[in-house]
Design a protein around this motif. Structure first.
Motif, short mmCIF file in Angstrom:
data_model
loop_
_atom_site.label_atom_id
_atom_site.label_comp_id
_atom_site.label_asym_id
_atom_site.label_seq_id
_atom_site.Cartn_x
_atom_site.Cartn_y
_atom_site.Cartn_z
N GLN A 334 -0.45 -7.33 4.70
CA GLN A 334 0.71 -7.95 4.51
C GLN A 334 1.24 -9.05 5.54
OE1 GLN A 334 2.82 -4.47 7.37
NE2 GLN A 334 3.28 -4.50 5.31
N TYR A 337 1.55 -11.95 3.40
CA TYR A 337 2.53 -12.10 2.23
C TYR A 337 3.34 -13.29 2.38
CZ TYR A 337 1.54 -7.13 0.88
OH TYR A 337 1.24 -5.92 0.36
N TYR A 342 7.20 -10.23 -0.58
CA TYR A 342 7.55 -9.21 0.22
C TYR A 342 9.05 -8.77 -0.45
CZ TYR A 342 9.47 -7.22 4.60
OH TYR A 342 9.67 -6.33 5.52
N TYR A 344 8.98 -8.57 -3.66
CA TYR A 344 8.53 -7.63 -4.73
C TYR A 344 7.99 -6.31 -4.15
CZ TYR A 344 5.14 -5.71 -8.08
OH TYR A 344 4.49 -4.71 -8.68
N VAL A 345 7.31 -6.20 -3.00
CA VAL A 345 7.09 -4.82 -2.65
C VAL A 345 8.13 -4.12 -2.12
CG1 VAL A 345 4.59 -5.61 -1.95
CG2 VAL A 345 6.41 -5.99 -0.41
N ASN A 346 9.32 -4.83 -1.53
CA ASN A 346 10.37 -4.05 -1.07
C ASN A 346 11.02 -3.29 -2.36
OD1 ASN A 346 11.49 -3.74 1.62
ND2 ASN A 346 10.59 -5.87 1.78
#
Lengths: 384, 409
Positions: A334, A337, A342, A344-346
């Motif tokens: 990460q 990233y 970031y 997207y993952v959040n």
């Protein structure tokens, strides 16, 4: 009158496109702006809409297996309306909703209906409150995410990982944009030569940009692997093998190189079109004036390609700042990233849709300001 | 005229049949064509038994499963029954999107005690049960008999301790031959966790704060990474250019790995020439392993919860028998383990026994979501593995940031 008809027909023609853009582009932009001030959770969207059989729910909550000989007083003493709504019906409550339920939910009526077998029907959470709240039922009609004000934004400014991802995005853009522009220009000049088999070269330069990003990522995954081709070649000249994508200091440059390779061909086509638009007479005139080779390239051709350069740099800047797919496929750690990854993952993995929206809104403003500055620097008005 | 009566009659009968059957949809990911086939056989068996009452429709979800399931749940069109993996089930349960099953358990007298408590734990919340596991896997120690013989090392026993384990790994490490004692993942908390449990440590305290800073935990994590950085007996699959542990073991780059039944069938199929055995994981203060399991769950938005539970009952009974037999995976019902005499199989026995002393893989957090924590921890683990940071420094970082990594917002 005829003019008026044309006007209507025109709107009919563009209606599908307008509808699609409005629904899938404009609307999401505004919604994500709204979400950035809330703690929106997609999984709670159906909270008040999901249906249940009220009798089943009460039987389970009150642990009643047999519906005979029920005592209202006894049941009422076991019934906690807030607990029932939160745990049994799975509806999350805000403090003001808890207060309202304590005050306005008619437990007596509910229990009496239950005993009289009147609750044996399907209903949604919203309907349940409409029936059994003496007041404030409108507070319980649909899921409204909690308003957080600027909390998501202050959290963002304090989040070191967010700054790290922004730094990664900017570095990515600063390296990739100029290199891909220059490379595209050189490729275009090369592809513009009148030599045999030039079509083959044009095609091979362009193929990476029309190949699926996933397929390219898989190829590079193999190339960058520790026992992969790149390490083997480096091995011949005595450089020890590097795990390019797992190593946090080489992962981002590795993806940058790949990104340049895939996008240069695409922008080459833009420059190629520009080159072919340069009037032959101008080139000939410059030749007569004695401009040869590099001089002609820098003093005549490049200035004439200024609109294309502006276009490629603008698109390149936006494209590289938003790079997502290649990061998604190749980056494992990460700290590598980019901001869009970031976001997207959040949103989709950490369950922080509101926070992700806040970053997206900030990032939108960030890219817009950069583009505006860049337009000032590389002015293009005179050409369009 | 009679023809018309016949046609109308048939149509009415058809319509009546169509309306009498309740349709229940079943969703899940598809990991292999074999699995899809096995599930289809289960569904066919169900539809035969419940013909005219309930029709089960199998609609596998392709692509990013949690992402698609989330959007289906928020749109209210999720399947009536779907899979939930133990590692993220709590995220869905705690959001309120999953329907508690206690009422149906009572109504239909469903035998909950037939499941081991360790298998149910990831699917419980607030004293209610939200799903029942369909099958499970545990981690065991795989060892390459040929390599053990070659370097004259005694095979692992069920009483192996960490010391025996380290000792054997050192004897088996011969970098000149391209052989290492042990294959380990460089960045996976769920593989480090058994070591923590074996050392008497735990993941979280009862109030869901982290226990990773406790001495037992730090000691276990240190042991795990020391195997690579200090003793140099362990390598990750990537270190030797393989995709995953099963591949690394099959190519005989390492003499031991800790993996599950999936590696067993993979090795049998792809590396039949490799002669290997399995043993329980080595222990330290305690015996422990990791349990991976997947449950069936019903969403609150389901329109036919009663029928869905009936279908689920079948999937967890006769269906489980068909499914686990066809796929060679391990059933969660003790009754099926017994009736199929699985404990008499020396290999399956080791996998099954793991559920008695194992811990299901999930991290209890206030919001139920642990992805952010996992991303952060696994990134730090990778840095320990590659020597960029030390265990002590990484643990300090984990403990001080833990709360913000697990917070719901």
């Amino acid at each position: 009158m005829k003019h008026y008809k044309e006007w209507i027909a025109g709107y009919f023609f563009i209606a599908p496109a307008v509808a699609i853009v409005a629904l899938f582009v404009i609307y999401p932009i505004f919604v994500s702006f709204y979400y950035s001030f809330t703690n929106y959770n997609a999984l709670r969207q159906q909270e008040y809409k999901a249906t249940f059989n009220l009798q089943d729910q009460l039987q389970e909550y009150l642990m009643v297996l047999n519906m005979k000989d029920l005592d209202a007083k006894d049941l009422l003493s076991q019934f906690d309306p807030v607990d029932f709504v939160q745990i049994q019906l799975g509806i999350h409550l805000k403090p003001n909703q808890v207060r309202s339920i304590r005050k306005n939910l008619n437990s007596k009526k509910l229990i009496n209906d239950f005993i009289a077998l009147k609750t044996n029907r399907k209903m949604s959470g919203a309907q349940f409150f409409a029936i059994y709240m003496t007041k404030d039922a409108s507070m319980f009609s649909r899921y409204i995410p909690q308003w957080l004000g600027f909390e998501n934004f202050t959290k963002m400014f304090k989040d070191p990982l967010f700054w790290k991802t922004l730094e990664n995005s900017v570095i990515f853009s600063l390296f990739v944009t100029p290199i891909q522009t220059i490379l595209a220009l050189l490729l275009a000049v090369a592809a513009n030569q009148k030599i045999r088999g030039v079509k083959f070269f044009k095609l091979s330069f362009y193929i990476p940009s029309i190949t699926s990003s996933a397929a390219i990522s898989m190829i590079f995954l193999l190339l960058y692997a520790k026992p992969g081709l790149i390490n083997r070649v480096l091995g011949y000249i005595g450089i020890p093998a590097v795990d390019w994508l797992s190593n946090t200091s080489t992962a981002l440059p590795a993806v940058m190189a790949m990104n340049i390779w895939t996008t240069a061909g695409y922008f080459m086509v833009v420059f190629l079109a520009g080159l072919q638009n340069i009037p032959k007479s101008l080139i000939e005139a410059s030749e007569l004036d004695g401009a040869q080779g590099w001089t002609r390239f820098w003093k005549v051709i490049v200035p004439l390609l200024k609109p294309q350069v502006a276009y490629v740099v603008t698109l390149g800047l936006i494209g590289t700042l938003q790079v997502f797919d290649q990061i998604y496929f190749l980056i494992k750690n990460q700290v590598n990233y980019t901001t869009s990854m970031y976001i997207y993952v959040n949103a989709f993995s950490y369950g922080h849709m509101g926070y992700a929206s806040a970053i997206a809104v900030f990032f939108f403003a960030f890219i817009m300001i950069l583009t505006l500055i860049q337009r000032r620097v590389v002015s293009e008005e005179s050409y369009f | 005229m009679r023809k018309w009566v016949l046609v109308i009659g048939m149509m009415v009968a058809l319509f009546a049949a169509a309306f009498a059957t309740t349709v229940v949809t079943l969703g899940g990911w598809v990991s292999s064509p074999v699995e899809q086939k096995a599930m289809k056989a289960v569904v066919d068996a169900f539809n035969q038994q419940y013909a005219g009452q309930i029709e089960l429709k199998y609609q596998p979800i392709a692509g990013n499963y949690t992402l698609k399931l989330t959007s289906q749940l928020s749109a209210g069109n999720a399947p009536d029954i779907f899979y939930l993996d133990s590692s993220y089930a709590q995220q869905f349960i705690r959001s309120g999107a999953i329907y508690p099953l206690d009422f149906f358990v009572k109504k239909y007298n469903f035998p909950v005690s037939d499941f081991s408590p360790s298998l149910l734990k990831p699917f419980e919340y607030n004293g209610r049960i939200y799903g029942f596991p369909k099958d499970f896997s545990t981690l065991v120690l795989f060892y390459n008999k040929k390599l053990f013989d070659k370097y004259n090392v005694a095979y692992p026993t069920s009483n192996w301790t960490w010391l025996d384990f380290l000792d054997a790994a050192e004897k088996l490490t011969h970098p000149k031959d391209g052989v290492y004692g042990l294959g380990l993942y460089s960045n996976a908390l769920n593989r480090v966790l058994p070591f923590i449990y074996q050392n008497g440590g735990k993941l979280v305290n009862p109030d869901l704060t982290t226990a990773l800073g406790n001495p037992e935990d730090v000691q276990a994590i240190k042991f795990y990474f020391d195997l690579h950085t200090k003793y140099k007996v362990a390598v990750s699959p990537q270190d030797v250019g393989t995709g995953w542990l099963g591949d690394e073991f099959g190519k005989e780059k390492v003499a031991m790995i800790e993996s599950g039944p999936w590696a067993y069938s993979f090795l049998k199929e792809n590396y039949p020439q490799v002669d290997f055995g399995v043993a329980p994981l080595p222990m330290n203060r305690k015996r422990a392993t990791m349990i991976y399991t997947v449950c069936y769950a019903i969403p609150r938005t389901s329109k036919n919860k009663d029928a869905a539970f009936k279908a689920m009952e079948f999937l967890l009974g006769k269906g489980m028998k068909i499914f686990t037999e066809k796929l060679g995976v391990i059933p969660t019902r003790d009754a099926i383990i017994k009736s199929e005499k699985l404990m008499s199989d020396p290999v399956k026995r080791i996998f099954i026994e793991g559920k008695e002393y194992g811990h299901a893989w999930f991290i209890p957090t206030p919001s139920g979501n642990s992805s952010k924590l996992l991303d952060n921890v696994n990134s730090l683990f990778q840095e320990i593995w590659s020597g960029k940071t030390t265990v002590e420094e990484a643990m300090k970082k984990i403990v001080s940031n833990y709360d913000s990594w697990v917070s719901g917002q």
